[in-house]
Design a protein around this motif. Sequence first.
Motif, PDB file in Angstrom:
ATOM      1  N   LEU A 171      70.684  13.138  53.999  1.00 15.58           N
ATOM      2  CA  LEU A 171      72.067  13.525  53.776  1.00 15.58           C
ATOM      3  C   LEU A 171      72.648  14.058  55.084  1.00 15.58           C
ATOM      4  N   VAL A 172      73.739  13.451  55.524  1.00 17.33           N
ATOM      5  CA  VAL A 172      74.359  13.837  56.786  1.00 17.33           C
ATOM      6  C   VAL A 172      75.328  14.998  56.526  1.00 17.33           C
TER       7      VAL A 172
ATOM      8  N   LEU B 276      87.608   4.988  45.702  1.00 10.90           N
ATOM      9  CA  LEU B 276      86.346   4.536  46.279  1.00 10.90           C
ATOM     10  C   LEU B 276      85.518   5.731  46.754  1.00 10.90           C
ATOM     11  N   ALA B 277      86.161   6.691  47.404  1.00 11.34           N
ATOM     12  CA  ALA B 277      85.450   7.881  47.878  1.00 11.34           C
ATOM     13  C   ALA B 277      84.844   8.649  46.706  1.00 11.34           C
ATOM     14  N   LYS B 278      85.575   8.770  45.606  1.00  8.84           N
ATOM     15  CA  LYS B 278      85.045   9.457  44.426  1.00  8.84           C
ATOM     16  C   LYS B 278      83.827   8.723  43.861  1.00  8.84           C
ATOM     17  N   ARG B 279      83.884   7.391  43.819  1.00  6.16           N
ATOM     18  CA  ARG B 279      82.732   6.604  43.344  1.00  6.16           C
ATOM     19  C   ARG B 279      81.534   6.783  44.265  1.00  6.16           C
ATOM     20  N   GLU B 280      81.784   6.762  45.568  1.00  7.27           N
ATOM     21  CA  GLU B 280      80.684   6.946  46.517  1.00  7.27           C
ATOM     22  C   GLU B 280      80.072   8.340  46.370  1.00  7.27           C
ATOM     23  N   GLU B 281      80.908   9.334  46.109  1.00  8.90           N
ATOM     24  CA  GLU B 281      80.388  10.683  45.932  1.00  8.90           C
ATOM     25  C   GLU B 281      79.520  10.774  44.682  1.00  8.90           C
TER      26      GLU B 281
ATOM     27  N   LYS C 118      79.216  19.372  48.881  1.00  8.38           N
ATOM     28  CA  LYS C 118      80.571  19.119  48.398  1.00  8.38           C
ATOM     29  C   LYS C 118      81.354  20.419  48.203  1.00  8.38           C
ATOM     30  N   LYS C 119      80.679  21.464  47.762  1.00 13.37           N
ATOM     31  CA  LYS C 119      81.341  22.745  47.519  1.00 13.37           C
ATOM     32  C   LYS C 119      81.827  23.386  48.816  1.00 13.37           C
ATOM     33  N   ARG C 120      81.115  23.180  49.900  1.00 14.04           N
ATOM     34  CA  ARG C 120      81.487  23.859  51.142  1.00 14.04           C
ATOM     35  C   ARG C 120      82.222  22.972  52.143  1.00 14.04           C
TER      36      ARG C 120
ATOM     37  N   GLU D 280      71.825  10.107  44.409  1.00 18.14           N
ATOM     38  CA  GLU D 280      70.802   9.953  45.451  1.00 18.14           C
ATOM     39  C   GLU D 280      70.254  11.288  45.944  1.00 18.14           C
ATOM     40  N   PHE D 281      71.131  12.277  46.149  1.00 14.72           N
ATOM     41  CA  PHE D 281      70.702  13.530  46.766  1.00 14.72           C
ATOM     42  C   PHE D 281      70.757  14.739  45.840  1.00 14.72           C
ATOM     43  N   GLY D 282      71.304  14.575  44.652  1.00 15.47           N
ATOM     44  CA  GLY D 282      71.292  15.629  43.650  1.00 15.47           C
ATOM     45  C   GLY D 282      72.008  16.902  44.064  1.00 15.47           C
ATOM     46  N   GLU D 283      71.336  18.018  43.853  1.00 20.51           N
ATOM     47  CA  GLU D 283      71.914  19.349  44.093  1.00 20.51           C
ATOM     48  C   GLU D 283      72.310  19.558  45.554  1.00 20.51           C
TER      49      GLU D 283
END
Length: 158
Positions: free
Chosen positions: A80-81, A127-132, A147-149, A138-141
């Motif tokens: 995760l970048v 598209l961005a929402k779908r990717e998120e 995303k929160k920060r 893929e990366f879970g929590e």
Amino acid sequence: MLAFAVEMFGVPFSMYALGWLFGIWLPEGVLWGHTLGQYIGLWGMYLGIVVSLLGIALVLVGWRKIHQEYWRMEAGEGKLVQTGIYRHIRHPQYIGFFLITFGMMLEWVTIPLLILYVLLLVLYYRLAKREEADMVKEFGEDYIEYKKRTKMFIPHLI
């Protein structure tokens, strides 16, 4: 590409042909032409170049970081970048693309192009929402915390 094909060849040619046929002429800038030119002169072109170059820089910086840390298995192993530009915004390449096209519109905005630009924003947001959602799978929590920060498109705003 579609917008420019319509802008450059479809609508203007049709308007010129219909105008000639019926003897009716629309003012420049309604469906073709340099709409803002009469108000801001060449400044639209200058501002458009600056905004587009900023957009290109965001696309390249975002792509480079993703390529280094996510796509290149030997270097990044698909992690995760969250560093570099991704420390500030989650979708730098999309906002870069929005800026590139907005920069073009500063020089060449017309009603059809404005409608297509709004459509582009809506489609890329979806598209961005779908990717998120895929990133959460893929990366879970880790992605949920990221995303929160981190804002989606504009640091400290959106």
